[in-house]
Design an enzyme around this catalytic site. Structure first.
Site, short mmCIF file in Angstrom:
data_model
loop_
_atom_site.label_atom_id
_atom_site.label_comp_id
_atom_site.label_asym_id
_atom_site.label_seq_id
_atom_site.Cartn_x
_atom_site.Cartn_y
_atom_site.Cartn_z
N ASP A 1 -36.67 2.54 -43.11
CA ASP A 1 -38.06 2.15 -43.18
C ASP A 1 -37.67 0.62 -44.31
OD1 ASP A 1 -40.02 2.88 -42.42
OD2 ASP A 1 -40.90 4.61 -43.82
N GLN B 1 -41.63 10.96 -44.28
CA GLN B 1 -42.13 10.68 -43.48
C GLN B 1 -43.39 10.44 -44.52
OE1 GLN B 1 -43.29 10.09 -40.53
NE2 GLN B 1 -44.90 9.70 -40.88
N LYS C 1 -40.53 10.90 -33.20
CA LYS C 1 -39.77 9.92 -33.59
C LYS C 1 -38.00 10.71 -33.42
CE LYS C 1 -41.61 7.20 -37.60
NZ LYS C 1 -41.94 8.46 -39.27
#
Ligand code: NAD
Length: 294
Positions: free
Chosen positions: A121, A98, A54
């Protein structure tokens, strides 16, 4: 018939190229550089690989990347304080924490602390609610990747019978909502579904997000269907040597390929699209926050 293999790697590159163009336009016309903050807690090796990718791809797209590695024993309140600081930071347009988080931290409390407009997200309840109602919020990355690939492969999805296998908050439910928004007739199968084979046999589109290696048999697939395999499962591969493994999806690829019209491989299908869509969401979030219509 042998299916067209949907090349997720190539398509993800196309998406990233588009993101890089948008980032360049934002810089030249508005003097804005999108910023994505990624927070990881602990040392889960798989998560570390994802986060490294990422960070690298954020830089390649021309965006600012902010990377925070917190120790495994970070208290929940400290992580939430970090999220709040990023919420308040004008250089940060997108925040990703995460997952999974260590067991002592309540994931929903942390995701719930992210400002919905920075939730790239798409997991905050406000964004999940928008997806289930009027739309217009941030869309989870893997489901967005699935829909982009389906539209690229099939064009208009209106009227197609779509089966989503799996009902997770991360994949199954948002994919189903997105397919509904594309005017598909959507069925959601799950662990209690009675006759999965006949549900699969009726579907023009199958999206499998279960996490059980090759559980969807190729012989179930309706000839000419399009298959998106989200599953990533590591299985033993003794043919490659002692202790070796390989990745397979939730669909029995070799037999499904012989019946489907198009199918995503594992690896190289949905997987690469997830980060590409994260970058795309960061640009979308930046534009919304600055009232810019690119
Ligand atoms: P999950 O464990 O949260 O959900 C699995 C779902 O499968 C559940 O809703 C369950 O009801 C359903 N299920 C279980 N057994 C079933 C059965 N026998 N028949 C029908 N349905 C059944 O998993 P998830 O987070 O949704 O992930 C699913 C898979 O997708 C995993 O392999 C995961 O690694 C993969 N994944 C890939 C990406 C990517 O970037 N490609 C992203 C997220 C998840």
């Amino acid at each position: 018939m042998t299916a067209t293999i949907i090349d997720g790697k190539a398509f993800a590159q196309t998406v990233r190229d588009g993101v890089a163009r948008d980032v360049a336009t934002l810089a030249t016309t508005h003097g804005i550089k999108p910023g994505l903050a990624v927070v990881i807690v602990g040392h889960d090796p798989a998560s570390q690989v994802y986060v490294r990718n990422k960070v690298r791809q954020t830089a390649e797209a021309g965006m600012n990347g902010f990377h925070f590695e917190l120790p495994e024993d970070t208290p929940e309140a400290e992580l939430i304080a970090k999220v709040n600081a990023l919420n308040a930071d004008p250089a940060v347009n997108g925040i990703l924490v995460q997952l999974p988080l260590p067991k002592h931290i309540d994931e929903s409390a942390v995701v719930g602390a992210i400002a919905p407009e920075k939730d790239v997200d798409g997991l905050h309840v406000v964004n999940a609610g928008l997806l289930a109602s009027s739309g217009g919020g941030m869309v989870p990355c893997t489901p967005l990747g699935c829909i982009l690939m389906l539209k690229d492969t099939l064009g208009n999805l209106t009227g197609k019978k779509a089966l989503v296998i799996g009902r997770s908050i991360l994949v199954g439910k948002p994919v189903a909502q997105l397919l509904l928004a594309e005017n598909c007739t959507v069925t959601i199968a799950h662990s209690r579904t009675q006759d999965l084979a006949s549900e699969v046999a009726a579907a023009d589109i199958v999206v499998a997000a279960v996490g059980i290696p090759e559980m969807v048999k190729g012989g179930w697939i309706k000839p000419g269907a399009t298959v998106i395999d989200v599953g990533i499962n590591r299985v033993p591969a003794p043919e490659r040597g002692e202790g070796k493994t390989r990745l397979v999806g939730d669909v029995e690829f070799a037999t499904a390929e012989a019946r489907a019209d198009a199918i995503t491989p594992v690896p190289g299908g949905v997987g690469p699209m997830t980060i590409a869509c994260l970058l795309k969401n960061t640009v979308t979030a930046t534009c919304k926050q600055n009232n810019i219509d690119l």
